[in-house]
Design a protein around this motif. Sequence first.
Motif, mmCIF file in Angstrom:
data_model
loop_
_atom_site.group_PDB
_atom_site.id
_atom_site.type_symbol
_atom_site.label_atom_id
_atom_site.label_comp_id
_atom_site.label_asym_id
_atom_site.label_seq_id
_atom_site.Cartn_x
_atom_site.Cartn_y
_atom_site.Cartn_z
ATOM 1 N N ARG A 39 13.918 13.045 10.653
ATOM 2 C CA ARG A 39 13.778 11.714 10.124
ATOM 3 C C ARG A 39 12.044 11.663 11.653
ATOM 4 N N GLU A 40 11.924 12.400 11.987
ATOM 5 C CA GLU A 40 10.822 12.034 13.290
ATOM 6 C C GLU A 40 9.609 12.767 12.302
ATOM 7 N N ILE A 41 10.067 13.804 11.533
ATOM 8 C CA ILE A 41 8.829 14.801 10.768
ATOM 9 C C ILE A 41 8.749 13.347 10.175
ATOM 10 N N ALA A 42 9.485 12.643 9.447
ATOM 11 C CA ALA A 42 8.875 11.536 8.371
ATOM 12 C C ALA A 42 8.208 10.785 9.151
ATOM 13 N N ASP A 43 8.786 10.093 9.729
ATOM 14 C CA ASP A 43 7.674 9.661 10.755
ATOM 15 C C ASP A 43 6.498 9.327 10.831
ATOM 16 N N LYS A 44 6.128 10.839 11.829
ATOM 17 C CA LYS A 44 4.610 11.485 12.079
ATOM 18 C C LYS A 44 3.928 11.817 10.938
ATOM 19 N N LEU A 45 4.498 11.937 9.522
ATOM 20 C CA LEU A 45 3.501 12.370 8.238
ATOM 21 C C LEU A 45 3.044 10.481 8.519
ATOM 22 N N GLU A 46 3.455 9.708 8.635
ATOM 23 C CA GLU A 46 3.438 8.595 8.083
ATOM 24 C C GLU A 46 2.581 8.344 8.858
ATOM 25 N N GLU A 47 2.364 8.311 10.593
ATOM 26 C CA GLU A 47 1.606 7.750 10.931
ATOM 27 C C GLU A 47 0.227 8.880 10.689
ATOM 28 N N LYS A 48 0.227 9.982 10.407
ATOM 29 C CA LYS A 48 -0.804 11.070 9.855
ATOM 30 C C LYS A 48 -1.588 10.354 8.794
ATOM 31 N N ILE A 49 -0.833 9.368 8.227
ATOM 32 C CA ILE A 49 -2.048 8.635 7.221
ATOM 33 C C ILE A 49 -2.789 7.913 7.346
ATOM 34 N N LYS A 50 -2.305 6.991 7.806
ATOM 35 C CA LYS A 50 -2.996 5.743 8.566
ATOM 36 C C LYS A 50 -3.853 6.727 9.783
ATOM 37 N N GLU A 51 -3.958 7.704 10.833
ATOM 38 C CA GLU A 51 -4.971 8.419 11.180
ATOM 39 C C GLU A 51 -6.266 9.659 10.415
ATOM 40 N N SER A 52 -5.358 9.363 9.525
ATOM 41 C CA SER A 52 -6.737 10.453 9.168
ATOM 42 C C SER A 52 -7.526 9.435 7.785
ATOM 43 N N GLY A 53 -6.904 8.596 8.329
ATOM 44 C CA GLY A 53 -7.935 7.383 7.289
ATOM 45 C C GLY A 53 -7.022 7.144 5.303
ATOM 46 N N LEU A 54 -6.141 8.264 5.260
ATOM 47 C CA LEU A 54 -6.151 8.087 3.521
ATOM 48 C C LEU A 54 -5.519 6.270 3.040
ATOM 49 N N ASP A 55 -5.338 5.840 4.390
ATOM 50 C CA ASP A 55 -4.564 4.593 3.681
ATOM 51 C C ASP A 55 -6.194 4.126 2.932
ATOM 52 N N THR A 167 -3.371 13.490 -7.226
ATOM 53 C CA THR A 167 -3.013 14.305 -5.854
ATOM 54 C C THR A 167 -3.437 12.924 -4.776
ATOM 55 N N MET A 168 -3.913 11.986 -4.718
ATOM 56 C CA MET A 168 -3.245 11.092 -4.168
ATOM 57 C C MET A 168 -2.110 10.432 -4.553
ATOM 58 N N LYS A 169 -1.105 10.582 -5.097
ATOM 59 C CA LYS A 169 0.873 10.675 -5.333
ATOM 60 C C LYS A 169 0.758 11.850 -4.845
ATOM 61 N N GLY A 170 0.646 12.960 -4.517
ATOM 62 C CA GLY A 170 1.180 13.404 -4.185
ATOM 63 C C GLY A 170 1.417 14.036 -2.142
ATOM 64 N N LEU A 171 -0.426 13.540 -1.792
ATOM 65 C CA LEU A 171 -0.183 13.234 -0.067
ATOM 66 C C LEU A 171 0.720 11.726 0.123
ATOM 67 N N THR A 172 -0.022 10.177 -0.498
ATOM 68 C CA THR A 172 1.262 9.285 0.547
ATOM 69 C C THR A 172 2.397 9.535 -0.286
ATOM 70 N N MET A 173 2.959 10.638 -0.910
ATOM 71 C CA MET A 173 4.678 10.016 -1.175
ATOM 72 C C MET A 173 5.313 11.232 -0.379
ATOM 73 N N LEU A 174 4.757 12.167 -0.079
ATOM 74 C CA LEU A 174 5.126 13.031 1.029
ATOM 75 C C LEU A 174 6.045 12.620 2.451
ATOM 76 N N PRO A 175 5.523 11.104 3.125
ATOM 77 C CA PRO A 175 6.375 11.123 4.118
ATOM 78 C C PRO A 175 8.198 10.564 3.538
ATOM 79 N N ASN A 176 7.801 9.900 2.604
ATOM 80 C CA ASN A 176 8.928 9.534 1.725
ATOM 81 C C ASN A 176 9.752 10.545 1.096
#
Length: 360
Positions: A39-55, A167-176
């Motif tokens: 769960r901690e890894i999933a939370d970090k992945l969610e943070e990385k989406i915003k940090e990278s600008g992927l959102d 590609t976007m779907k694969g990246l953004t769905m990883l945290p989920n």
Amino acid sequence: LAQAVWLTGLRLNLLVCAIPLSEASVRMMPTTDPAAAIREIADKLEEKIKESGLDACEQFVGTLDNIKEQAKAGPGDLMSKVQYAIESLKGQVQAAIDDPTSLAPGGAALAACASWYGTQVIEKLKALMAEIVALFEKIVEVIENMTGPFKNLGETMEDAMVGIKNTMKGLTMLPNNVMALSNKVKGPEDLADVDTGSMRKDLDTSGVDGPLSSLEGLQGSMGSTIDSVKEGIDSLSRFVTNAPEKIKDSFAVPTPLCCITSCAMANAPPAMLSMMEQVEQLRSFDLEPVVRLLQDMHDKLANIDIALVKDPMKKFAEMAGEQVDALEKVAAAAKMAGGLENTADMMKAGKGGCGCFGKA
């Protein structure tokens, strides 16, 4: 001697039995809840989406979707309606030329010289027909110039969007996906078949290189189409402005009987009235929305910066790769912890080691 032999055997047993861990030592090893770690890894992945600008890439993709739909819809059937209206006017004028007797006004004013009058009108209608034919050819040219670019743009956008969205779907769905994994993990054995290989496959962004490059190739592709449509609109505008007077002039009574023109026009022939109505229909077409559509698409394509989507994707893929590494370590640690617990259980049941200490 017997004592010496017994001591030698004891030393050998000590060496052999040092390999299995004691139950106490296993139970004393620190363990981590694998579900919490995931769960901690999933939370970090969610943070990385915003940090990278992927959102923010979703806005870019939304713009591409809009262009794709505009290209798919095109100008609709508006240009075809204009073409049909011009063709109808052309047919009316040709019918009048082919039947001079239909050109005489009603009443008795020109009854005696209808043939002469019809011949004079035909000569003027032929000049008007030349203008109509030129306008018709121009509108057909405009339609052809629009069809190719719209078709190419629509197909290119469609293909590009498939690659980008996948590609976007694969990246953004990883945290989920990782969070869903944490909900299934109840013990170390649940991590035996963690598929990090598919996760790394989702982090491969090379699939967007081709689609993004094809989008760059579209920039400026609508410029010549816009110019062509503007020329067509100008031609149509000039025609509908001047055509009513030219039609009236065509049916005006020539000298030396020009003095009865007003009387003749009071009973204008049906051919003249139908031509005037057709010109008014042409005047009613508003082609400016077509120009605005093309200009809007042109501006959007010109402002496409593929780095806005490519860079965040690659940045997130690198960041997420580190989290997948961490997930693999959690899985490995959980498997090891599970193995050690099994060993401790075996020792507690008297199945661990060789049991020599008990026998001694």
